[in-house]
Design a protein around this motif. Sequence first.
Motif, PDB file in Angstrom:
ATOM      1  N   UNK A  16       0.866  -1.177   0.000  1.00  0.00           N
ATOM      2  CA  UNK A  16       0.000   0.000   0.000  1.00  0.00           C
ATOM      3  C   UNK A  16       0.901   1.224   0.000  1.00  0.00           C
ATOM      4  N   UNK A  17       0.706   2.089  -0.964  1.00  0.00           N
ATOM      5  CA  UNK A  17       1.503   3.310  -1.042  1.00  0.00           C
ATOM      6  C   UNK A  17       0.576   4.512  -1.070  1.00  0.00           C
ATOM      7  N   UNK A  18       1.178   5.689  -1.006  1.00  0.00           N
ATOM      8  CA  UNK A  18       0.423   6.929  -1.022  1.00  0.00           C
ATOM      9  C   UNK A  18       1.205   8.026  -0.357  1.00  0.00           C
ATOM     10  N   UNK A  19       0.904   9.251  -0.707  1.00  0.00           N
ATOM     11  CA  UNK A  19       1.625  10.381  -0.137  1.00  0.00           C
ATOM     12  C   UNK A  19       1.362  10.488   1.365  1.00  0.00           C
ATOM     13  N   UNK A  38      -6.961  -0.436  -6.189  1.00  0.00           N
ATOM     14  CA  UNK A  38      -6.008  -1.444  -6.644  1.00  0.00           C
ATOM     15  C   UNK A  38      -5.500  -1.030  -8.015  1.00  0.00           C
ATOM     16  N   UNK A  39      -4.192  -0.983  -8.155  1.00  0.00           N
ATOM     17  CA  UNK A  39      -3.591  -0.450  -9.377  1.00  0.00           C
ATOM     18  C   UNK A  39      -3.419  -1.523 -10.436  1.00  0.00           C
ATOM     19  N   UNK A  96       0.337  -7.527  -5.341  1.00  0.00           N
ATOM     20  CA  UNK A  96      -0.788  -6.613  -5.557  1.00  0.00           C
ATOM     21  C   UNK A  96      -0.397  -5.262  -4.993  1.00  0.00           C
ATOM     22  N   UNK A  97      -0.821  -4.200  -5.675  1.00  0.00           N
ATOM     23  CA  UNK A  97      -0.418  -2.847  -5.288  1.00  0.00           C
ATOM     24  C   UNK A  97      -1.680  -1.994  -5.127  1.00  0.00           C
ATOM     25  N   UNK A  98      -1.805  -1.361  -3.943  1.00  0.00           N
ATOM     26  CA  UNK A  98      -2.922  -0.456  -3.676  1.00  0.00           C
ATOM     27  C   UNK A  98      -2.371   0.947  -3.456  1.00  0.00           C
TER      28      UNK A  98
END
Length: 561
Positions: free
Chosen positions: A27-30, A525-526, A506-508
Amino acid sequence: MLQSLHIENYALIERLDIELHAGFSVITGETGAGKSIILGAIELLRGQRADTRAIQQGAQRCVVEATFDIADDHLDDFFTDNDLDFDGTTCIIRREITAAGKSRSFINDTPVQLRLLNELGNRLLDIHSQHKNLLLSREDFQQSVLDLFARHSDLLARHRDTYRQWRSALQALDDATAEAQRNREEEDYLRFQFQQLDEANLRSGEQEELEQEQTMLEHAGEIRTQLQQALSCIANAQTDDAADVLQRLRTAVGALRHIGDHLSAAAELAERLQSCYIEVKDIADEVESHADNVELDPQRLQQVEERLNLLYSLQQKHHTDTVDALIALRDNFADRLAAIDNSDEHLAALRQSCDHLAQQLTDLAAQLSEGRRRAALDVEQRMQQSLQPLGMPNVRFSIIVDSDPQHHSADGCDKVQFLFSANKNATPQNLAQVASGGEIARVMLALKALMSGEVQMPTIIFDEIDTGVSGSIAEKMARMMLDMGRQHRQVISITHLPQIAALGSTHYRVYKEDTAERTHTRIAELSPEERVVEIAHMLSGETLTEAALANARQLLGSSAV
């Protein structure tokens, strides 16, 4: 495994629904996008204290719901023991918080206490946040790690139970010793008080009987006169023309029976009057008996008064108002004197019990120490093997188990210390004192990887465990999490590092979205191409460059290796 997550009206989340997958996810994000908000919502499912301030403004309640696939998690006993519905494969946990501050918890739509939600949530989810790296500095955590690998939970439970009994026995001995000392200091006083009460020959109910007798003796003359007068009126008429009451009743009964053949009611009246005659005759006999028994006896009156004065004096002395209370006090003195007479035997028995429990405790503690030392050798070897690929070729990781049989705790008599050195020929020292933040993160990840294999935790969430590392080290940490995810468990990593994000199966992405009314936190989900863009931004920042895109594709390509 966590299959899906639903969050509603929690902080910046108006509604969030996401499907999750097995293996290693990222899980990524600024910063500030809301990753911690999502994590906080998940913590509610593990029984964390609810804060009504987290409910979205204007909403009446917030809801967090998660669906788990637990077919392989061996939790049937939990559902059976707590009488919960269970289909053998799926479990739904839900937590609802109202704006009024009320909290409700559900397992498979059955309302449960928060305690049960906490128990089940902690068996399904392990959330490792950054501050938990501080656990490595705590001796109790280090010892619990060895206990996990020693696999002696039953032995530890027996030691804790024996320790509790030993402490209780010591307290009982201390209390008995102090009581015996107090009693010995008061022995003369106790014996005098007991002897005085014992010689009084107290009897329950005696005071009431004596007070009644005293009243009768004080008014004996008046009582006898009035009784004789009453008897005279009933049955002892003294004049020739005055028949007594009984005689008149007998005459009336005879008259009614005489006319019974002529008046049917007369026979019934005769029977009723006969009953009155019998009752009056009984009363006359009792009056005569009382009159005969009432005597003027000044000597007996004096005896009664002296006895009552003794009882009153004892009651005043001991601040009681009944003979029963005096009897209870006498018996208490007797018990305390018996305790004094038998105190040596009683204390000896208590000491023997303490010694016996202490020996049991020593034996159990020795077994715990032995198990921990065996586990320490295994953990040392496995940790070194795990840490070397994480950029520590010269790492030395050792564990000291220092035992002091003279100092017991509920968990034994050991002090456990993790020692660490990342540099060649450097002497290992206390891990918390010499390891950098990045080294601590790698040690904790390696330790978690080993521990997860022991407890078989279905889902593990790492919240920025990569703090303090970068580059190839981050990639190696990611590969370790990837390996964990391949071992029949679900691993989710919240990260800011592209090297880790690229290795996720899996990448969110968590992001903020503004509407006319407010700002919302979203998660998506990317797709493969969206992952390229996201990782490129993580590499180059806001400005997206071809070099960053190429680098992102290269990272994603290498992740398949």
